[in-house]
Design a protein around this motif. Structure first.
Motif, PDB file in Angstrom:
ATOM      1  N   TYR A 130      -9.199 -10.650  10.174  1.00 44.55           N
ATOM      2  CA  TYR A 130      -7.814 -10.841   9.731  1.00 44.55           C
ATOM      3  C   TYR A 130      -6.810 -10.857  10.887  1.00 44.55           C
ATOM      4  CZ  TYR A 130      -3.586 -10.413   6.918  1.00 44.55           C
ATOM      5  OH  TYR A 130      -2.350 -10.631   6.355  1.00 44.55           O
ATOM      6  N   GLU A 131      -6.927  -9.918  11.806  1.00 44.83           N
ATOM      7  CA  GLU A 131      -5.951  -9.839  12.895  1.00 44.83           C
ATOM      8  C   GLU A 131      -6.028 -11.035  13.835  1.00 44.83           C
ATOM      9  OE1 GLU A 131      -5.519  -6.158  14.869  1.00 44.83           O
ATOM     10  OE2 GLU A 131      -5.142  -5.036  13.021  1.00 44.83           O
ATOM     11  N   ASN A 132      -7.185 -11.706  13.876  1.00 53.26           N
ATOM     12  CA  ASN A 132      -7.305 -12.925  14.676  1.00 53.26           C
ATOM     13  C   ASN A 132      -6.620 -14.114  13.997  1.00 53.26           C
ATOM     14  OD1 ASN A 132      -8.854 -11.539  16.537  1.00 53.26           O
ATOM     15  ND2 ASN A 132     -10.808 -12.217  15.661  1.00 53.26           N
ATOM     16  N   LEU A 133      -6.430 -14.012  12.676  1.00 52.70           N
ATOM     17  CA  LEU A 133      -5.897 -15.136  11.904  1.00 52.70           C
ATOM     18  C   LEU A 133      -4.379 -15.172  11.845  1.00 52.70           C
ATOM     19  CD1 LEU A 133      -8.355 -14.987   8.859  1.00 52.70           C
ATOM     20  CD2 LEU A 133      -8.149 -16.903  10.448  1.00 52.70           C
ATOM     21  N   VAL A 134      -3.727 -14.020  12.017  1.00 51.47           N
ATOM     22  CA  VAL A 134      -2.289 -13.956  11.739  1.00 51.47           C
ATOM     23  C   VAL A 134      -1.467 -13.748  13.013  1.00 51.47           C
ATOM     24  CG1 VAL A 134      -2.701 -13.110   9.407  1.00 51.47           C
ATOM     25  CG2 VAL A 134      -2.373 -11.457  11.252  1.00 51.47           C
ATOM     26  N   PRO A 135      -0.260 -14.350  13.068  1.00 50.67           N
ATOM     27  CA  PRO A 135       0.575 -14.295  14.275  1.00 50.67           C
ATOM     28  C   PRO A 135       1.668 -13.232  14.218  1.00 50.67           C
ATOM     29  CG  PRO A 135       1.415 -16.005  12.857  1.00 50.67           C
ATOM     30  CD  PRO A 135       0.273 -15.354  12.117  1.00 50.67           C
ATOM     31  N   GLY A 136       1.299 -12.036  13.773  1.00 46.83           N
ATOM     32  CA  GLY A 136       2.310 -10.997  13.671  1.00 46.83           C
ATOM     33  C   GLY A 136       1.676  -9.649  13.428  1.00 46.83           C
ATOM     34  N   PRO A 137       2.471  -8.575  13.479  1.00 49.85           N
ATOM     35  CA  PRO A 137       1.952  -7.236  13.256  1.00 49.85           C
ATOM     36  C   PRO A 137       1.408  -7.060  11.842  1.00 49.85           C
ATOM     37  CG  PRO A 137       4.357  -7.221  13.344  1.00 49.85           C
ATOM     38  CD  PRO A 137       3.917  -8.576  13.769  1.00 49.85           C
ATOM     39  N   VAL A 138       0.319  -6.299  11.721  1.00 50.21           N
ATOM     40  CA  VAL A 138      -0.318  -6.017  10.432  1.00 50.21           C
ATOM     41  C   VAL A 138       0.015  -4.576  10.043  1.00 50.21           C
ATOM     42  CG1 VAL A 138      -2.503  -5.875   9.176  1.00 50.21           C
ATOM     43  CG2 VAL A 138      -2.183  -7.621  10.961  1.00 50.21           C
ATOM     44  N   VAL A 139       0.555  -4.393   8.838  1.00 52.12           N
ATOM     45  CA  VAL A 139       0.922  -3.051   8.359  1.00 52.12           C
ATOM     46  C   VAL A 139       0.270  -2.802   7.005  1.00 52.12           C
ATOM     47  CG1 VAL A 139       3.131  -3.124   9.596  1.00 52.12           C
ATOM     48  CG2 VAL A 139       3.035  -3.838   7.198  1.00 52.12           C
ATOM     49  N   GLY A 167       9.283  -5.246  16.280  1.00 51.90           N
ATOM     50  CA  GLY A 167       7.983  -5.257  16.950  1.00 51.90           C
ATOM     51  C   GLY A 167       7.202  -6.529  16.738  1.00 51.90           C
ATOM     52  N   TYR A 168       7.815  -7.658  17.073  1.00 52.95           N
ATOM     53  CA  TYR A 168       7.170  -8.965  16.897  1.00 52.95           C
ATOM     54  C   TYR A 168       6.829  -9.548  18.265  1.00 52.95           C
ATOM     55  CZ  TYR A 168      10.479  -8.200  13.045  1.00 52.95           C
ATOM     56  OH  TYR A 168      11.234  -7.641  12.061  1.00 52.95           O
ATOM     57  N   ASP A 169       5.779 -10.312  18.314  1.00 55.16           N
ATOM     58  CA  ASP A 169       5.420 -11.052  19.532  1.00 55.16           C
ATOM     59  C   ASP A 169       5.613 -12.535  19.234  1.00 55.16           C
ATOM     60  OD1 ASP A 169       4.335 -12.276  21.722  1.00 55.16           O
ATOM     61  OD2 ASP A 169       2.488 -11.088  21.756  1.00 55.16           O
ATOM     62  N   LYS A 184       3.043 -15.202  20.111  1.00 59.29           N
ATOM     63  CA  LYS A 184       1.949 -15.411  19.158  1.00 59.29           C
ATOM     64  C   LYS A 184       2.325 -16.453  18.108  1.00 59.29           C
ATOM     65  CE  LYS A 184      -0.905 -11.236  19.057  1.00 59.29           C
ATOM     66  NZ  LYS A 184      -1.394 -10.133  18.190  1.00 59.29           N
ATOM     67  N   VAL A 185       3.565 -16.376  17.654  1.00 60.53           N
ATOM     68  CA  VAL A 185       4.036 -17.335  16.647  1.00 60.53           C
ATOM     69  C   VAL A 185       4.020 -18.749  17.221  1.00 60.53           C
ATOM     70  CG1 VAL A 185       5.992 -18.044  15.215  1.00 60.53           C
ATOM     71  CG2 VAL A 185       5.454 -15.619  15.457  1.00 60.53           C
ATOM     72  N   GLN A 186       4.479 -18.898  18.441  1.00 61.32           N
ATOM     73  CA  GLN A 186       4.513 -20.214  19.091  1.00 61.32           C
ATOM     74  C   GLN A 186       3.108 -20.763  19.317  1.00 61.32           C
ATOM     75  OE1 GLN A 186       6.898 -19.315  22.535  1.00 61.32           O
ATOM     76  NE2 GLN A 186       8.690 -18.840  21.276  1.00 61.32           N
ATOM     77  N   GLN A 187       2.208 -19.906  19.747  1.00 58.13           N
ATOM     78  CA  GLN A 187       0.820 -20.337  19.957  1.00 58.13           C
ATOM     79  C   GLN A 187       0.167 -20.729  18.635  1.00 58.13           C
ATOM     80  OE1 GLN A 187      -0.870 -16.936  21.934  1.00 58.13           O
ATOM     81  NE2 GLN A 187       0.381 -17.218  23.776  1.00 58.13           N
ATOM     82  N   PHE A 188       0.437 -19.945  17.613  1.00 54.94           N
ATOM     83  CA  PHE A 188      -0.071 -20.213  16.269  1.00 54.94           C
ATOM     84  C   PHE A 188       0.408 -21.576  15.782  1.00 54.94           C
ATOM     85  CE2 PHE A 188       0.502 -19.758  11.617  1.00 54.94           C
ATOM     86  CZ  PHE A 188      -0.729 -19.247  11.220  1.00 54.94           C
ATOM     87  N   SER A 189       1.693 -21.837  15.950  1.00 55.97           N
ATOM     88  CA  SER A 189       2.265 -23.114  15.510  1.00 55.97           C
ATOM     89  C   SER A 189       1.678 -24.284  16.288  1.00 55.97           C
ATOM     90  CB  SER A 189       3.787 -23.092  15.662  1.00 55.97           C
ATOM     91  OG  SER A 189       4.353 -24.271  15.133  1.00 55.97           O
ATOM     92  N   ALA A 190       1.466 -24.105  17.589  1.00 55.16           N
ATOM     93  CA  ALA A 190       0.911 -25.181  18.413  1.00 55.16           C
ATOM     94  C   ALA A 190      -0.483 -25.585  17.936  1.00 55.16           C
ATOM     95  CB  ALA A 190       0.865 -24.738  19.875  1.00 55.16           C
ATOM     96  N   ILE A 191      -1.252 -24.610  17.471  1.00 60.92           N
ATOM     97  CA  ILE A 191      -2.608 -24.892  16.984  1.00 60.92           C
ATOM     98  C   ILE A 191      -2.584 -25.566  15.620  1.00 60.92           C
ATOM     99  CG2 ILE A 191      -4.747 -23.814  16.152  1.00 60.92           C
ATOM    100  CD1 ILE A 191      -4.272 -21.628  18.319  1.00 60.92           C
TER     101      ILE A 191
END
Length: 399
Positions: free
Chosen positions: A333-342, A356-358, A361-368
Motif C-alpha cells: 500500500y505505501e508504495n502505491l500512494v503519494p502521501g502520508p498513511v494514517v 506533513g506532505y511530500d 511524491k505527488v509530482q513523481q506519482f503524476s508523472a508516472i
C-alpha cells in the motif's frame, strides 16, 4: 449453481438475438456507447460531434448514468440499459450494427457477442489508475466457477482496444484482462481534459462557490472513501467528526463523497452545520476536485487525477489488512500512494496541522500515471475512431 444456470440462459437468449441482428448491415460511422459512469463518454461524444456532426451515436446507459447523458439527447439516442427482454433486443441490435462500440466497465453481455470484423470495441475504463485489483486479479475471482472464468475471458477478448493514460496503467490492464501491447490506445483518459481547460475550470469553480460561498472562504478537505459492499445497508464513516471540527473547524471545511446509493447514512450536514457538506451526488467528482485543497481517501482511483492539480493527499485505509485479503492491492500500500498513511483521526489531524506532505511524491506519482494527459485526450481518441473508420472504408472499396 442456480445462479450460473440463470446467467447461462440469459446470455444464450442474448446471443440468439445478437446473431439475428448481425444479419443487418453495419451502419457507417455509427458509434454505440455502453455507459455506467458517463463522464468519459460525454467528453468523447462532444469531440466526435465537433469533428463529424452527422455521426449516428447511441447511448445504452445504466440508471445512474442517464441523468448525465440527458443533455445530449438531441444529438444521440439515449436508451436505458436494463435487464428486460425489450432492452436486451435493443442492446443486441445496436451492438451488432455499430462500427465502433465504446464501453466504460465490465458488461457480461459482451461474453455472448461475436462482433463482425468491421466492428471495433473500445474499453474506455472509468479510472486513470488503480490501487485495488480488478479483472482476473481480483481475489474474489478465486471463489467463482470455471464457467464464470471462461465468461470473464470472453468479455476481455472483446476489448479490441483499451484507452490508457500511462504505460503503468497499460501494464495493469495486461494482467487484469490478459491483453497484449497491441490492445492499447495511449491517448489519455478523456475526462482529464477538464483540468487543462482554464475557462471551463474557472466556470465550474464559480458555480460551486456560488452554490456554497464557504468553499471560497475556507480550505477545503474532500473525504472520499472507497465504496465497500458491506456498507450498502449500514454505513460507518470511521472518522471522529467532533474532534475534526474542534481542531480544524476554524480553518477548514470537509466535503464528503460517499456512494450515492448507500442507505441509512448519517446526516452529516445536520450534525455538523457549516463544517461538513455532503457532495455524494449532484456534482461530478472531477469538478469537486477543482475546489479541493486536500484529498483524504483510501483505495480510490481519485488520486491519479487529483495529482494533476499538484495538491496534497492523505491516505486513510482504516481496514487495510482486511481489504488487502478480501479484495487485493496491486502492490504494498505505501508504495502505491503519494502521501502520508494514517489509521486514526488524531494521526490525520497531526499531519494536517504540521503539513506533513511530500509534494515531490505527488509530482513523481503524476508523472508516472498521467504520462499521456495533456488536455487533448478526447480529441486524440475521436480522431483515432474517425481515421480508423476512413481506413476501413478505403479497404472495403478496394477489395
Amino acid at each position: 449453481m442456480v445462479k450460473e444456470i440463470a446467467i447461462w440462459l440469459y446470455l444464450f437468449y442474448f446471443k440468439l438475438q445478437f446473431t439475428f441482428f448481425k444479419l443487418f448491415p453495419v451502419r457507417k460511422n455509427k458509434v454505440t456507447f455502453v455507459v455506467s459512469f458517463g463522464d468519459n463518454s460525454m467528453f468523447l461524444y462532444e469531440e466526435l460531434k465537433k469533428l463529424q456532426p452527422d455521426s449516428p451515436i447511441v447511448f445504452l446507459a445504466t440508471k445512474n448514468a442517464i441523468p448525465k447523458l440527458h443533455p445530449y439527447q438531441s444529438g444521440a439516442k439515449l436508451i436505458p440499459f436494463e435487464n428486460s427482454i425489450m432492452s436486451m433486443a435493443r442492446t443486441a441490435y445496436h451492438l451488432a450494427t455499430s462500427r465502433v462500440v465504446v464501453v466504460d466497465n465490465y458488461f457480461g453481455l459482451l461474453s455472448a457477442a461475436k462482433f463482425k470484423k468491421v466492428t471495433e470495441c473500445i474499453q474506455l475504463w472509468h479510472a486513470a489508475g488503480a490501487i485495488k485489483t480488478f479483472g482476473l486479479k481480483d481475489k474474489s475471482i478465486s471463489f467463482r466457477s470455471q464457467r464464470a472464468h471462461k465468461r470473464f475471458l470472453n468479455v476481455y477478448k472483446n476489448f479490441h482496444k483499451v484507452v490508457v493514460g500511462s504505460d503503468a496503467m497499460a501494464d495493469i490492464f495486461k494482467e487484469a484482462f490478459q491483453l497484449s501491447s497491441a490492445n492499447f490506445l495511449r491517448t489519455g483518459v478523456p475526462r482529464t481534459d477538464l483540468f487543462f481547460n482554464k475557462k471551463w475550470t474557472s466556470e465550474v469553480k464559480e458555480k460551486l462557490y456560488g452554490e456554497n460561498y464557504i468553499l471560497k472562504d475556507k480550505k477545503v478537505i474532500l473525504y472520499a472513501p472507497t465504496y465497500r459492499d458491506h456498507h450498502l445497508e449500514e454505513f460507518d464513516l470511521q472518522l471522529d467528526f467532533d474532534l475534526l471540527q474542534r481542531e480544524l473547524g476554524d480553518e477548514y471545511v470537509i466535503l464528503l463523497r460517499s456512494h450515492p446509493v448507500l442507505k441509512d447514512k448519517v446526516d452529516v450536514e445536520k450534525h455538523y452545520p457549516g463544517f461538513v457538506f455532503d457532495y455524494s451526488s449532484g456534482w461530478d467528482i472531477n469538478e469537486i476536485l477543482l475546489v479541493t485543497d486536500l484529498l483524504i481517501t483510501d483505495y480510490s482511483s481519485i488520486p491519479y487525477e487529483f495529482s494533476l492539480l499538484n495538491r496534497p493527499m492523505i491516505f486513510y485505509p482504516y481496514d487495510l489488512e482486511e481489504y488487502s485479503k478480501t479484495r487485493g492491492l496491486w502492490d504494498n500500500y505505501e508504495n502505491l500512494v503519494p502521501g502520508p498513511v494514517v489509521f486514526d483521526t488524531r494521526e490525520m489531524i497531526k499531519v494536517i496541522k504540521e503539513k506533513g506532505y511530500d509534494m515531490n511524491k505527488v509530482q513523481q506519482f503524476s508523472a508516472i500515471w498521467n504520462q499521456y494527459h495533456f488536455g487533448h485526450s478526447s480529441r486524440l481518441l475521436a480522431e483515432y475512431i474517425l481515421e480508423t473508420e476512413r481506413e476501413r472504408d478505403v479497404n472495403a472499396s478496394g477489395s
